[in-house]
Design an enzyme around this catalytic site. Structure first.
Site, mmCIF file in Angstrom:
data_model
loop_
_atom_site.group_PDB
_atom_site.id
_atom_site.type_symbol
_atom_site.label_atom_id
_atom_site.label_comp_id
_atom_site.label_asym_id
_atom_site.label_seq_id
_atom_site.Cartn_x
_atom_site.Cartn_y
_atom_site.Cartn_z
ATOM 1 N N ASP A 330 -12.665 -18.035 -29.976
ATOM 2 C CA ASP A 330 -11.997 -17.405 -28.235
ATOM 3 C C ASP A 330 -11.433 -18.202 -28.044
ATOM 4 O O ASP A 330 -10.840 -19.488 -28.509
ATOM 5 C CB ASP A 330 -13.658 -17.218 -28.220
ATOM 6 N N ASP A 655 -19.244 -13.271 -28.692
ATOM 7 C CA ASP A 655 -19.166 -13.551 -30.199
ATOM 8 C C ASP A 655 -20.483 -13.717 -31.274
ATOM 9 O O ASP A 655 -19.748 -13.282 -32.647
ATOM 10 C CB ASP A 655 -18.499 -15.168 -30.187
#
Length: 943
Positions: A330, A655
């Protein structure tokens, strides 16, 4: 409490009616009833198997079952002491493995965070503070800047309301939310501008919202449910150990059955004795110390990684890092600090292509400088930053005793306030002299925000007009609304050339990774208070540009470079804008100018085959932007389909599904959500991407160390097997008893093997490519080295000790064969029994002495011990000391000597043992020298 229309399409009155509540909130009785009906506002804990069942798993794996069978056979053969000893081995293995897994989970439990503890709601017309877990549908919440949202709700009132939804969508910038009905019914909830969601935070403004979903029914809870439904695959270590167990089982059972049949048919032993020696072969082949040594070696690695701020939730995940080929990371909060910082200003002047003004200092610290070149007036810079600060809703707090300011609200606007402080502006006086009269919030269509101020008391520029508006927004859109441009303190009509200069400067700054905002103004009278946004935001005067960046973590660039050196591809997967992500990726060295950006929308149009083709042909230089949780999950699965070992990093709820599906998930401990941490295998306590590099290095070291102590443990299997083979071939009594074999495997070998598990990473380990996923942990080279080379040397030494004792008493092989039946039937006279026990004792001692040299030999498969250093791992010496102490105790402590059938050795026999370590180590050094010479020759021929 139901409606035929989505809640976002309803008016405020209809929202209250649908949820059976009012602006006064619920009564306490109604709230208690709904709490009982809907349950607490918290995510359900994932279902876990009981501790008893998890401990039982350690008793029922394949190797344990093999030992259970061996113990049963021992009982059947009327040798209960052997059966109990074998079963004790199983319990010791189970205790070690279970305890280490349990300790790792308890460490994570201490780190867990929960949803906000308290929230403000209206109950019976009064504003009260309650526990967030007690929220129910129909509760009316009051929200303001800095609040964490604890449930999904519909806004019914808002004032300049902005929400940070980065933990849900990955979007790093706050988004505007309002209370007006949205009439389109086909939208996804995340796209609706009057809905707010649990897990997000209020970045700016104030609002009133009515709760419509709590706990598992929230969007937050739905993503958590998606995560729970993803099946976790076994790690590469678990797969490798399973294959090793299968191989050893086939080998052990096959050889045990062979010895049983041969001893019964060829030698003529009865069934009971043949059973015992068949069991001996099985026990000798099974490396009883392997599983606890693996667990303890991994536990040591876990402790070392914890010191480096990486908390391991699953022990076997450490080794999986050694095979990692792709890291999907990320951006927001992982590669960057999530702190916007103004780095440059640009003010138009008569000189075309004027360079931007540098602003020093990073983060929310007012310390820094603004270097103003001579042609630019100071007041012009002050006007630019004053306009930017006044057209912001963020606030800065200065905690006592800290040099760092704390922001409340939009990080971008907080950065503008910090820049104003660096210019020496007093924000409090600025707001007092220029009170805000009106605000038109930012939205994604206009891409700008405007405020109207009372300018009559201001001592800054253009105070001849009673009112002044400031507009900040995207440079292209703002410049299109500008009719004038400010130069040398005077506005004049903007020419086409000057407009081109503005766009060119925006492109220049954007290409360097900056987020650029344009600041413009308009002076006027009462019309500024009455016009709509379209009419207000026209005929503007462009003041200048402000360039800022969410700075990357300083250690990230080096960490990514090390990943590339180690042959690991790093792919950015973010919910942020593609251009922003690409600029950041280029800034930290993740991609080059040829990087390819794939948006979630584009990925949605790709078939699985097309996606795999892109991943195959673009191993580096890929950026995935605007990704939804299910798309991240799909990406990870596509990588795995191509044969990659995938690690996924992240901190948000978005996520978590990918973290769970990955071969190894790495979550953030500080900014990470509970869902992300629960889904991950490793939690970075310091949220530092660079910690991943240390973890990978440690993972590779663990893999090497497992192979080292496997070589060490398996080497002693050959001298344990040979005595039983010699018994069949030469018809002599076995040179080792079964209990003596167990003494070697679980007594003398355990601590030295553990010391090998604590070896430091070898030099150059991060310059090697990842090991192939399908490369077996126990490959042919390791087996040949352990069994055919080192094991044969130890077997020769052990059998030499066995025959040496008999020969010293005048017995040749024929004489040994003659007394063998009496020994096996336990009917030999005391003298013969003593000689036999001394011969097996010396065999045992010779194997242990050889293992002393072997532990130095196994520290590397190709590097000389003289280069590694004798004292670079002091645990080796501790292991040797324990090994020798255990040996002496088995021989000289009466209770142990009776159990293991040992007797004292003579001085000359102890002296002979001193030869064993240098023989093993010296022979291995010669082999390593030959291997290095062959590598040199090969390299010379290839050049």
């Amino acid at each position: 409490m139901t409606s035929h229309h989505p809640i976002w399409t309803l008016t405020t009155e209809e929202v209250y009616q649908t949820l059976a509540t009012s602006a006064q909130g619920l009564t306490e009785d109604e709230a208690a009833f709904r709490l009982k009906h809907y349950g607490y506002n918290e995510l359900p804990e994932p279902v876990q198997r009981s501790l008893l069942l998890r401990f039982t798993d350690q008793l029922t794996h394949f190797m344990a079952l093999l030992l259970w069978v061996a113990g049963i056979l021992a009982f059947i053969s009327n040798t209960p002491e052997l059966g109990w000893a074998i079963w004790a081995v199983i319990w010791i293995n189970a205790a070690f493995s279970f305890w280490q897994e349990y300790q790792a989970e308890q460490a994570l439990a201490a780190l867990k965070r929960v949803l906000p503890v308290q929230v403000k709601v209206y109950r019976e017309g009064e504003l009260r503070t309650i526990l967030a877990r007690e929220l129910v549908p129909g509760d009316v919440m009051q929200l303001e800047e800095g609040d964490r949202i604890s449930a999904d709700a519909r806004l019914v009132s808002s004032q300049s309301f902005y929400v940070d939804v980065s933990v849900l969508t990955g979007e790093s910038l706050p988004v505007s939310r309002h209370a007006e009905p949205v009439l389109t019914e086909t939208l996804q909830p995340a796209e609706v501008a009057n809905l707010i969601f649990a897990g997000s935070t209020v970045a700016a403004g104030r609002g009133i919202a009515v709760v419509h979903a709590t706990g598992a029914q929230t969007e937050f809870g739905q993503v958590a449910h998606l995560t729970a439904n993803v099946k976790r695959e076994p790690s590469t270590l678990e797969v490798q150990i399973a294959k090793i167990v299968q191989l050893i089982t086939v080998l052990a059972v096959g050889m045990g059955a062979t010895v049983f049949l041969l001893s019964h048919w060829l030698i003529g032993m009865d069934v009971k004795e043949s059973f015992i020696f068949g069991i001996g072969i099985i026990v000798a082949n099974v490396p009883e110390g392997l599983l606890p040594t693996v667990s303890l070696a991994l536990a040591i690695a876990v402790q070392q990684m914890a010191k480096r701020n990486a908390l391991v939730r699953r022990l076997s995940a450490v080794e999986t890092l050694s095979a990692t080929t792709v890291i999907c990371t990320d951006k927001t909060g992982t590669l960057t600090k999530n702190e916007m910082t103004v780095c440059a200003l640009w003010l138009p002047n008569k000189t075309h292509n004027a360079p931007p003004i540098e602003v020093t200092g990073v983060g929310y610290m007012p310390q820094g400088e603004i270097h103003i070149p001579a042609p630019i007036a100071r007041w012009n810079v002050d006007l630019l930053l004053a306009g930017a600060a006044l057209c912001s809703n963020a606030r800065l707090l200065h905690p006592v005793g800290s040099s760092q300011w704390q922001e409340i609200g939009d990080p971008t606007e907080a950065a503008l306030l910090v820049a104003a402080l660096k210019a020496g502006l007093d924000l409090e006086i600025l707001h007092q002299r220029s009170p805000r009269l009106r605000e038109i919030p930012f939205d994604s269509r206009r891409r700008m925000m405007t405020v109207v101020l009372d300018w009559r008391s201001s001592d800054v520029w253009m105070n001849e007009a009673p009112y002044l508006s400031f507009t900040k927004g995207a440079p292209v859109e703002v410049s299109q609304r500008c009719r004038f441009i400010l130069q040398d303190g005077h506005p004049h009509e903007m020419t086409a050339s000057e407009r081109d200069d503005v766009i060119a400067m925006n492109d220049q700054l954007a290409s360097q990774g900056y987020r650029v905002l344009a600041i413009a103004a308009r002076r006027g009278n009462q019309e500024l208070l009455e016009q709509d946004a379209l009419n207000l935001e026209h005929d503007l005067i462009l003041i200048g540009l402000v360039a800022m960046i969410d700075p990357p973590r300083p250690e990230v660039a080096d960490a990514i470079a090390l990943c590339h050196q180690a042959g690991i591809a790093v792919t950015m997967v973010t919910g942020d804008y593609g251009l922003t992500a690409k600029a950041i990726a280029q800034r930290i060295g993740l991609v080059n100018q040829k990087a390819r950006v794939i948006t979630g929308e584009h990925m949605g149009r790709l078939s699985d085959a097309q996606l795999r083709q892109i991943l195959h042909h673009h191993r580096t230089g890929l950026i995935f932007a605007r990704m939804a949780p299910e798309q991240k999950l799909r990406l990870v699965q596509a990588y795995k389909t191509l044969g990659h070992v995938v690690a996924v990093t992240g901190d948000g709820v978005n996520d978590a599904p990918a973290l769970r599906a990955a071969n190894i998930g790495i979550a953030m401990g500080i900014s990470g959500t509970d869902v992300a941490r629960e889904a991950a295998d490793i939690v970075l306590i310091d949220d530092n991407f660079a910690t991943i590099v240390s973890a990978i290095e440690q993972g590779r070291a663990v893999y090497q160390n497992i192979r080292k102590f496997m070589t060490y443990i398996l080497s002693s299997n050959i001298p344990e097997i040979v005595p039983f083979l010699a018994m069949v071939v030469f018809k002599i009594p076995p040179a080792l008893t079964i209990l003596q074999i167990l003494a070697i495997d679980l007594g003398t070998d355990m601590v030295p093997a553990l010391a090998l598990g604590a070896e430091r990473p070898e030099v150059g380990i991060m310059q090697q490519p990842p090991r192939p996923k399908k490369k077996p942990l126990l490959d042919l080279g390791l087996l040949l080295r352990a069994y055919v080379f080192l094991g044969v040397i130890e077997a020769i030494a052990g059998m030499a000790g066995f025959f040496g004792v008999w020969w010293s008493h005048g017995y040749a092989i024929a004489d040994i064969q003659q007394v063998s039946p009496a020994i096996l039937a336990h009917m030999a006279d005391p003298t013969i029994t003593t000689i036999y026990q001394q011969s097996t004792t010396l065999t045992l001692a010779a194997i242990v002495a050889c293992q002393v040299g072997n532990i130095f030999a196994c520290r590397s498969d190709r590097v000389s011990i003289f280069r590694i250093g004798w004292f670079s791992n002091r645990l080796i010496w501790l292991g040797i000391a324990v090994e020798l102490i255990v040996l002496v105790a088995i021989i000289h402590i009466d209770l142990l000597s009776r159990i293991f059938a040992t007797v004292s050795l003579t001085p000359w026999q102890w002296l002979v043992l001193l030869v064993c370590p240098p023989v093993v180590l010296g022979t291995e050094e010669v082999r390593k020298w030959a291997v290095r010479r062959i590598e040199v020759v090969k390299n010379y021929k290839t050049q």
